[in-house]
Scaffold this active site. Structure first.
Site, PDB file in Angstrom:
ATOM      1  N   TYR A 285      36.780 -82.757  93.871  1.00  0.00           N
ATOM      2  CA  TYR A 285      38.232 -82.969  93.987  1.00  0.00           C
ATOM      3  C   TYR A 285      38.565 -84.452  93.806  1.00  0.00           C
ATOM      4  O   TYR A 285      39.438 -84.824  93.013  1.00  0.00           O
ATOM      5  CB  TYR A 285      38.742 -82.474  95.340  1.00  0.00           C
ATOM      6  CG  TYR A 285      40.166 -82.893  95.643  1.00  0.00           C
ATOM      7  CD1 TYR A 285      41.240 -82.304  94.988  1.00  0.00           C
ATOM      8  CD2 TYR A 285      40.435 -83.907  96.564  1.00  0.00           C
ATOM      9  CE1 TYR A 285      42.542 -82.708  95.248  1.00  0.00           C
ATOM     10  CE2 TYR A 285      41.725 -84.316  96.830  1.00  0.00           C
ATOM     11  CZ  TYR A 285      42.784 -83.709  96.176  1.00  0.00           C
ATOM     12  OH  TYR A 285      44.071 -84.116  96.431  1.00  0.00           O
TER      13      TYR A 285
ATOM     14  N   ARG B 197      41.159 -90.536 110.300  1.00  0.00           N
ATOM     15  CA  ARG B 197      41.960 -90.203 109.119  1.00  0.00           C
ATOM     16  C   ARG B 197      43.296 -90.926 109.237  1.00  0.00           C
ATOM     17  O   ARG B 197      43.712 -91.324 110.326  1.00  0.00           O
ATOM     18  CB  ARG B 197      42.213 -88.678 109.042  1.00  0.00           C
ATOM     19  CG  ARG B 197      40.950 -87.854 108.769  1.00  0.00           C
ATOM     20  CD  ARG B 197      40.384 -88.126 107.382  1.00  0.00           C
ATOM     21  NE  ARG B 197      39.159 -87.383 107.092  1.00  0.00           N
ATOM     22  CZ  ARG B 197      37.924 -87.837 107.285  1.00  0.00           C
ATOM     23  NH1 ARG B 197      37.739 -89.043 107.797  1.00  0.00           N
ATOM     24  NH2 ARG B 197      36.875 -87.112 106.966  1.00  0.00           N
TER      25      ARG B 197
ATOM     26  N   VAL C 143      43.613 -79.898 108.712  1.00  0.00           N
ATOM     27  CA  VAL C 143      43.284 -80.024 110.132  1.00  0.00           C
ATOM     28  C   VAL C 143      44.516 -79.914 111.045  1.00  0.00           C
ATOM     29  O   VAL C 143      44.455 -79.235 112.080  1.00  0.00           O
ATOM     30  CB  VAL C 143      42.483 -81.331 110.396  1.00  0.00           C
ATOM     31  CG1 VAL C 143      43.266 -82.575 110.072  1.00  0.00           C
ATOM     32  CG2 VAL C 143      41.969 -81.388 111.814  1.00  0.00           C
TER      33      VAL C 143
ATOM     34  N   GLY D 182      51.621 -72.011  95.602  1.00  0.00           N
ATOM     35  CA  GLY D 182      53.014 -72.313  95.957  1.00  0.00           C
ATOM     36  C   GLY D 182      53.836 -71.067  96.264  1.00  0.00           C
ATOM     37  O   GLY D 182      53.377 -69.945  96.092  1.00  0.00           O
TER      38      GLY D 182
HETATM   39  P1  NAD Z   1      49.799 -77.485  97.298  1.00  0.00           P
HETATM   40  O1  NAD Z   1      48.606 -76.651  97.013  1.00  0.00           O
HETATM   41  O2  NAD Z   1      50.756 -77.013  98.337  1.00  0.00           O
HETATM   42  O3  NAD Z   1      50.597 -77.777  95.954  1.00  0.00           O
HETATM   43  C1  NAD Z   1      50.010 -77.745  94.678  1.00  0.00           C
HETATM   44  C2  NAD Z   1      50.865 -76.837  93.810  1.00  0.00           C
HETATM   45  O4  NAD Z   1      50.312 -76.828  92.484  1.00  0.00           O
HETATM   46  C3  NAD Z   1      50.865 -75.390  94.308  1.00  0.00           C
HETATM   47  O5  NAD Z   1      52.197 -74.940  94.450  1.00  0.00           O
HETATM   48  C4  NAD Z   1      50.125 -74.605  93.218  1.00  0.00           C
HETATM   49  O6  NAD Z   1      50.628 -73.285  93.054  1.00  0.00           O
HETATM   50  C5  NAD Z   1      50.388 -75.499  92.001  1.00  0.00           C
HETATM   51  N1  NAD Z   1      49.360 -75.338  90.956  1.00  0.00           N
HETATM   52  C6  NAD Z   1      48.003 -75.289  91.105  1.00  0.00           C
HETATM   53  N2  NAD Z   1      47.412 -75.103  89.923  1.00  0.00           N
HETATM   54  C7  NAD Z   1      48.394 -75.057  88.986  1.00  0.00           C
HETATM   55  C8  NAD Z   1      48.422 -74.885  87.578  1.00  0.00           C
HETATM   56  N3  NAD Z   1      47.290 -74.715  86.876  1.00  0.00           N
HETATM   57  N4  NAD Z   1      49.624 -74.880  86.944  1.00  0.00           N
HETATM   58  C9  NAD Z   1      50.780 -75.028  87.637  1.00  0.00           C
HETATM   59  N5  NAD Z   1      50.819 -75.184  88.974  1.00  0.00           N
HETATM   60  C10 NAD Z   1      49.647 -75.209  89.643  1.00  0.00           C
HETATM   61  O7  NAD Z   1      49.266 -78.947  97.684  1.00  0.00           O
HETATM   62  P2  NAD Z   1      50.064 -80.225  98.203  1.00  0.00           P
HETATM   63  O8  NAD Z   1      49.452 -80.614  99.490  1.00  0.00           O
HETATM   64  O9  NAD Z   1      51.537 -80.006  98.112  1.00  0.00           O
HETATM   65  O10 NAD Z   1      49.601 -81.299  97.112  1.00  0.00           O
HETATM   66  C11 NAD Z   1      50.460 -81.685  96.032  1.00  0.00           C
HETATM   67  C12 NAD Z   1      49.775 -82.795  95.250  1.00  0.00           C
HETATM   68  O11 NAD Z   1      49.552 -83.922  96.089  1.00  0.00           O
HETATM   69  C13 NAD Z   1      48.406 -82.397  94.686  1.00  0.00           C
HETATM   70  O12 NAD Z   1      48.260 -82.999  93.420  1.00  0.00           O
HETATM   71  C14 NAD Z   1      47.426 -83.006  95.664  1.00  0.00           C
HETATM   72  O13 NAD Z   1      46.198 -83.301  95.059  1.00  0.00           O
HETATM   73  C15 NAD Z   1      48.179 -84.274  96.058  1.00  0.00           C
HETATM   74  N6  NAD Z   1      47.766 -84.770  97.370  1.00  0.00           N
HETATM   75  C16 NAD Z   1      48.065 -84.067  98.509  1.00  0.00           C
HETATM   76  C17 NAD Z   1      47.663 -84.562  99.745  1.00  0.00           C
HETATM   77  C18 NAD Z   1      47.968 -83.829 101.032  1.00  0.00           C
HETATM   78  O14 NAD Z   1      47.485 -84.295 102.086  1.00  0.00           O
HETATM   79  N7  NAD Z   1      48.733 -82.750 101.023  1.00  0.00           N
HETATM   80  C19 NAD Z   1      46.925 -85.750  99.810  1.00  0.00           C
HETATM   81  C20 NAD Z   1      46.623 -86.415  98.627  1.00  0.00           C
HETATM   82  C21 NAD Z   1      47.066 -85.933  97.405  1.00  0.00           C
END
Ligand code: NAD
Length: 314
Positions: free
Chosen positions: A139, A207, A183, A36
């Site tokens: 995952y 997708r 992607v 982040g």
């Molecule tokens: P992202 O990587 O941008 O956000 C995840 C955040 O979690 C990051 O800011 C990271 O620094 C933080 N993080 C990771 N490990 C950590 C820890 N141990 N302690 C505290 N913070 C931690 O990803 P995103 O795309 O914003 O995804 C957010 C959520 O949505 C995730 O749980 C992801 O699995 C879920 N999700 C996302 C998508 C997508 O297409 N983006 C699809 C399905 C689910």
């Protein structure tokens, strides 16, 4: 409402935090910044850097909080194949830590960001929430295990919980890790930079691409919707888009021809993904609003504006 967003400095989390603050909520963010960027957060949000497995930190942040959005996670499918222990520790262990801390402090509701990846390859489309999951990566396994912890522990301890299975989210500000970038931003950048797009297999694999603002609206609805306790709800666009079609749409909005390289398909790839949104409509009163063509246009415009801003600063 007082709200905590874990992973709030990430792509979806920061978009959610911005919208919550605009709506007048008081928002705290916990993020270890492994992916982040706190610069994306509005001034009004209170940010704490830390690990989601750090219980004392969670206890402090949860004082007075009514709802937790749990988004902190490791999010790369290919990386999870190499480092499953890490994915288990953060995505499963971190979720259990958040639940324990919520029980200790007495927080009412948890909204968990799960993933459409847990469906894997299914014989039918669109994907309904009652299909037996078939995860094809660590995952996806971690998200499924976390879902089970969320609803089981929630029931045992009286925490209201709802899991949103988010499909392929995209939009401005999406991270671009060097290895295995998502992607849409990757293809946009390659086409604009006159690079090549690598397509695995025929490109007929599909997708469900859902725009970030639509995901944020679904998350917001989940914090207050009645009758969602222990429910699992899809959040997608409800539209199946092939990778070939995505390339055509990117060509149309950029006005540039893509240079496509085709390579053999990767093992374990999912062939079709399309969310059934009936439950989301019924339980959250939510439907997506942004078509892919419009979402791609907004992503391009916003990311270009951001790139120009950064260029001026440096
Ligand atoms: P992202 O990587 O941008 O956000 C995840 C955040 O979690 C990051 O800011 C990271 O620094 C933080 N993080 C990771 N490990 C950590 C820890 N141990 N302690 C505290 N913070 C931690 O990803 P995103 O795309 O914003 O995804 C957010 C959520 O949505 C995730 O749980 C992801 O699995 C879920 N999700 C996302 C998508 C997508 O297409 N983006 C699809 C399905 C689910």
């Amino acid at each position: 409402m007082q709200i905590l967003v874990t992973g709030g400095a990430g792509f979806l989390g920061s978009a959610l935090v911005r919208r919550l603050v605009e709506r007048g909520h008081s928002v705290r963010v916990l993020d270890d910044l492994s992916a982040g960027d706190p610069a994306r957060l509005p001034q009004a949000a209170s940010f704490m850097r830390g690990d989601v497995n750090d219980l004392p930190r969670l206890w402090t942040l949860l004082q007075g909080v009514e709802c937790v959005y749990h988004l902190a996670a490791r999010v790369s499918v290919p990386e999870s194949v190499r480092y499953p222990r890490e994915y288990n520790a953060v995505n499963v262990g971190g979720t259990v830590s958040v639940l324990e801390a919520m029980r200790d402090v007495g927080v009412r509701r948890l909204v968990f960001a799960s993933s459409g990846a847990i469906y894997g390859n299914q014989p039918v489309q669109p994907l309904r929430e009652d299909l037996p999951p078939d995860p094809t990566s660590p995952y996806a396994v971690s998200k499924l295990a976390a879902e089970h912890y969320v609803s089981t522990i929630g029931r045992l301890w009286g925490v209201e919980t709802v899991c949103l299975r988010i499909f392929n989210a995209y939009g401005p500000g999406q991270q671009m890790p060097v290895a295995h970038p998502p992607v849409i931003p990757h293809f946009l950048r390659q086409v604009l930079g006159r690079g090549s797009l690598v397509i695995h297999g025929s490109g007929a694999q599909t997708r469900d691409f859902v725009y970030v603002d639509d995901v944020v609206e679904a998350l917001i609805a989940a914090a207050t919707a009645p009758d969602v306790d222990r429910r699992v709800i899809n959040v997608g666009s409800g539209t199946e888009t092939s990778i070939n079609d995505l390339v055509r749409q990117i060509e149309a909005i950029t006005g540039l021809e893509a240079h496509v390289l085709r390579v053999p398909s990767e093992d374990g790839g999912v062939s079709r993904m399309c969310a059934d949104l009936t439950l989301a409509h019924e339980l959250l009163g939510w439907s997506p609003r942004v078509f892919l063509s419009e979402g791609l246009r907004r992503t391009l415009t916003e990311d270009e504006r951001f790139a120009r801003g950064v260029a001026r600063v440096h």
